[in-house]
Every structure is written in C-alpha cells, then in structure tokens.
Scaffold this motif. Structure first.
Motif, PDB file in Angstrom:
ATOM      1  N   LEU A 172       1.188  12.832  23.660  1.00 45.56           N
ATOM      2  CA  LEU A 172       1.509  13.034  21.648  1.00 45.56           C
ATOM      3  C   LEU A 172      -0.273  12.590  21.473  1.00 45.56           C
ATOM      4  N   LEU A 173      -0.888  12.494  21.083  1.00 44.17           N
ATOM      5  CA  LEU A 173      -1.700  12.714  20.624  1.00 44.17           C
ATOM      6  C   LEU A 173      -1.776  13.690  19.619  1.00 44.17           C
ATOM      7  N   CYS A 174      -1.167  13.803  19.485  1.00 54.25           N
ATOM      8  CA  CYS A 174      -1.218  15.008  17.767  1.00 54.25           C
ATOM      9  C   CYS A 174      -1.706  14.833  17.054  1.00 54.25           C
ATOM     10  N   HIS A 175      -1.405  15.148  15.918  1.00 59.70           N
ATOM     11  CA  HIS A 175      -2.425  15.736  14.432  1.00 59.70           C
ATOM     12  C   HIS A 175      -1.032  15.993  13.618  1.00 59.70           C
ATOM     13  N   ARG A 176      -0.926  15.036  12.766  1.00 60.58           N
ATOM     14  CA  ARG A 176       0.208  14.392  11.663  1.00 60.58           C
ATOM     15  C   ARG A 176       1.703  14.512  12.543  1.00 60.58           C
ATOM     16  N   ILE A 177       1.073  13.716  12.807  1.00 59.92           N
ATOM     17  CA  ILE A 177       2.462  12.928  13.404  1.00 59.92           C
ATOM     18  C   ILE A 177       3.135  12.024  12.721  1.00 59.92           C
ATOM     19  N   ASN A 178       2.402  11.671  12.355  1.00 59.79           N
ATOM     20  CA  ASN A 178       3.272  10.943  11.461  1.00 59.79           C
ATOM     21  C   ASN A 178       4.349  11.581  10.238  1.00 59.79           C
ATOM     22  N   GLU A 179       3.581  12.935   9.992  1.00 53.79           N
ATOM     23  CA  GLU A 179       5.146  13.315   9.138  1.00 53.79           C
ATOM     24  C   GLU A 179       5.672  14.030  10.087  1.00 53.79           C
ATOM     25  N   ALA A 180       6.439  13.943  11.911  1.00 53.83           N
ATOM     26  CA  ALA A 180       7.430  14.478  12.689  1.00 53.83           C
ATOM     27  C   ALA A 180       8.211  13.465  12.216  1.00 53.83           C
ATOM     28  N   ILE A 181       9.314  14.159  12.495  1.00 54.07           N
ATOM     29  CA  ILE A 181      11.149  13.503  12.408  1.00 54.07           C
ATOM     30  C   ILE A 181      11.385  12.661  14.168  1.00 54.07           C
ATOM     31  N   PHE A 182      11.106  11.633  14.352  1.00 53.66           N
ATOM     32  CA  PHE A 182      11.335  11.072  15.777  1.00 53.66           C
ATOM     33  C   PHE A 182      12.658  10.145  15.783  1.00 53.66           C
ATOM     34  N   GLU A 183      13.549  10.166  14.915  1.00 54.95           N
ATOM     35  CA  GLU A 183      14.423   9.551  14.971  1.00 54.95           C
ATOM     36  C   GLU A 183      15.575   9.297  15.812  1.00 54.95           C
ATOM     37  N   GLY A 184      15.931   8.609  16.382  1.00 50.78           N
ATOM     38  CA  GLY A 184      16.387   8.889  18.203  1.00 50.78           C
ATOM     39  C   GLY A 184      16.310   9.701  19.002  1.00 50.78           C
ATOM     40  N   THR A 185      15.124   9.557  19.521  1.00 49.37           N
ATOM     41  CA  THR A 185      13.886  10.005  20.229  1.00 49.37           C
ATOM     42  C   THR A 185      13.370   9.269  21.222  1.00 49.37           C
ATOM     43  N   TYR A 186      14.009   9.544  22.466  1.00 46.36           N
ATOM     44  CA  TYR A 186      13.742   8.865  23.486  1.00 46.36           C
ATOM     45  C   TYR A 186      12.205   8.795  24.654  1.00 46.36           C
ATOM     46  N   PHE A 187      11.602   8.057  24.724  1.00 49.27           N
ATOM     47  CA  PHE A 187      10.488   7.519  25.591  1.00 49.27           C
ATOM     48  C   PHE A 187      10.337   6.588  25.999  1.00 49.27           C
ATOM     49  N   ASP A 188       8.926   6.178  27.223  1.00 42.96           N
ATOM     50  CA  ASP A 188       8.920   5.211  27.456  1.00 42.96           C
ATOM     51  C   ASP A 188       7.409   4.613  27.903  1.00 42.96           C
ATOM     52  N   GLU A 189       7.395   3.397  27.961  1.00 37.86           N
ATOM     53  CA  GLU A 189       6.421   2.889  28.858  1.00 37.86           C
ATOM     54  C   GLU A 189       5.078   4.277  28.989  1.00 37.86           C
ATOM     55  N   TYR A 190       5.060   4.961  29.355  1.00 37.41           N
ATOM     56  CA  TYR A 190       4.268   5.925  29.618  1.00 37.41           C
ATOM     57  C   TYR A 190       3.106   7.463  28.808  1.00 37.41           C
ATOM     58  N   THR A 191       4.859   7.507  28.004  1.00 37.61           N
ATOM     59  CA  THR A 191       4.145   8.303  26.667  1.00 37.61           C
ATOM     60  C   THR A 191       3.035   8.129  26.280  1.00 37.61           C
ATOM     61  N   LYS A 192       2.502   8.408  25.648  1.00 30.83           N
ATOM     62  CA  LYS A 192       0.873   8.169  25.033  1.00 30.83           C
ATOM     63  C   LYS A 192       1.075   8.719  23.291  1.00 30.83           C
ATOM     64  N   TRP A 193       0.661   7.680  22.853  1.00 31.49           N
ATOM     65  CA  TRP A 193       0.755   7.555  21.242  1.00 31.49           C
ATOM     66  C   TRP A 193      -0.529   7.709  21.046  1.00 31.49           C
ATOM     67  N   PRO A 194      -0.822   8.058  19.467  1.00 32.51           N
ATOM     68  CA  PRO A 194      -1.962   7.515  19.235  1.00 32.51           C
ATOM     69  C   PRO A 194      -1.914   5.781  18.925  1.00 32.51           C
ATOM     70  N   GLN A 195      -3.332   5.517  18.821  1.00 32.37           N
ATOM     71  CA  GLN A 195      -3.189   3.493  18.565  1.00 32.37           C
ATOM     72  C   GLN A 195      -2.545   3.448  17.512  1.00 32.37           C
ATOM     73  N   GLU A 196      -2.840   3.865  16.195  1.00 32.92           N
ATOM     74  CA  GLU A 196      -2.581   3.746  15.235  1.00 32.92           C
ATOM     75  C   GLU A 196      -0.550   3.993  14.830  1.00 32.92           C
ATOM     76  N   PHE A 197       0.036   4.797  15.616  1.00 38.62           N
ATOM     77  CA  PHE A 197       1.534   5.230  15.517  1.00 38.62           C
ATOM     78  C   PHE A 197       2.132   4.672  15.975  1.00 38.62           C
ATOM     79  N   ASP A 198       3.005   4.089  15.167  1.00 40.60           N
ATOM     80  CA  ASP A 198       4.182   3.241  15.580  1.00 40.60           C
ATOM     81  C   ASP A 198       5.724   3.881  16.020  1.00 40.60           C
ATOM     82  N   PRO A 199       5.625   4.527  17.565  1.00 38.20           N
ATOM     83  CA  PRO A 199       6.685   5.060  17.379  1.00 38.20           C
ATOM     84  C   PRO A 199       7.986   4.837  16.882  1.00 38.20           C
ATOM     85  N   ILE A 200       8.089   3.454  17.421  1.00 34.86           N
ATOM     86  CA  ILE A 200       9.801   2.448  16.613  1.00 34.86           C
ATOM     87  C   ILE A 200       9.852   2.395  15.607  1.00 34.86           C
ATOM     88  N   SER A 201       8.779   2.220  14.576  1.00 40.51           N
ATOM     89  CA  SER A 201       8.832   1.950  12.865  1.00 40.51           C
ATOM     90  C   SER A 201       9.562   3.811  12.211  1.00 40.51           C
TER      91      SER A 201
END
Length: 165
Positions: free
Chosen positions: A123-152
């Motif tokens: 998920l090394l995406c553009h405008r990731i902070n504008e997406a809705i991730f409530e109740g989304t499931y991920f694991d340790e292998y999911t790739k996020w941008p370094q500055e992004f905190d999916p749990i928040s």
C-alpha cells in the motif's frame, strides 16, 4: 460473444470468457460486472469509472493504470491483483480481499477499505491519509509508507497464525 451491460451502453466483446481475458484500454465506464469471474484478466489502462464490480473475482488480475474512480468493488476478491498506478479515488472496497495485492503508486484518496483484508498487500499509495481504513485487517507483511500509521486510522493488526488455528 460476451455482452457487458452498462448504465450508458453495452459493450460487446468477441470472447467466450472473462477469465484471463485481455481487456486493456477499454472504455467500460459504469460497466455492470457484479459477481463476474475476471480471474487472471488484463485490464491495463481500462476505464472502469463507476463500474459495479461487487463480489467479482479479480484475483491475479492486472488493473495497472486503470481508472476505478468511484467504482463499487465491495466483497470482491482482488488477491494478488496488480493495481499499480491505478486511480481508485472514492472507490468502495468494503470487505474486499486484497491479500498480496500491489497498489504501489495508486491514488486512493477517499477510497473506503472498511473491513477489507490487506494481508501482505503493498500500500505504497498516493493520498493514503485520505483513505478510510476503519476495521481493515492487515498483518506484519503489509507494506505501508513509513510515515503512515494504519492503527491510528482504525486498521487492525492481525497475527494470521492466530486466525488459522
């Protein structure tokens, strides 16, 4: 021959199946593909704005550089799908399976992933902070941008070993 219905006008394709079909660069704006099997299909640079893809099988499908703006993709299987540089602005991916999907460079501003499975996805995406991730499931292998905190953003870290017991 396959007829793809649309809210605009139908598209007639000279193919016998959508599985593995080459549908690159097509204009399928507002196409109705609910529950269809498009596994292993190629939809590179295809216009799927406003398309209805709920419950579709899009596993191993290449949607790179496609336009899926405000598309309805709820409960769809996008496992191992390529969505590199796709435009998913405002798309609805509620409860979709995106395990090991590659969304590198995709624009996901306003995209709703509520309840989606993102195990191992990129998920090394553009405008990731504008997406809705409530109740989304991920694991340790999911790739996020370094500055992004999916749990928040309401995403839930899952230990898949616990699920498979």
């Amino acid at each position: 021959m396959i007829r793809i219905e649309s809210h605009i006008e139908p598209t007639i394709l000279d193919i016998s199946s959508l599985v593995g079909a080459k549908l690159d660069n097509l204009y399928l704006h507002r196409a109705i593909l609910i529950g269809q099997n498009l596994q292993n299909a190629s939809l590179i640079k295809t216009d799927l704005r406003g398309a209805e893809l709920d419950s579709a099988n899009l596993s191993n499908t290449d949607l790179s550089e496609s336009s899926l703006i405000v598309a309805f993709i709820e409960n769809a299987n996008l496992s191992n799908a390529r969505l590199v540089n796709a435009r998913l602005i405002g798309a609805c991916l509620n409860n979709a399976n995106l395990e090991y999907a590659d969304l590198t460079g995709a624009d996901i501003g306003g995209t709703n992933f509520k309840g989606a499975k993102l195990f191992g996805a990129k998920l090394l995406c553009h405008r990731i902070n504008e997406a809705i991730f409530e109740g989304t499931y991920f694991d340790e292998y999911t790739k996020w941008p370094q500055e992004f905190d999916p749990i928040s953003k309401g995403a839930i870290l899952v230990d898949k070993k616990q699920i498979n017991k």
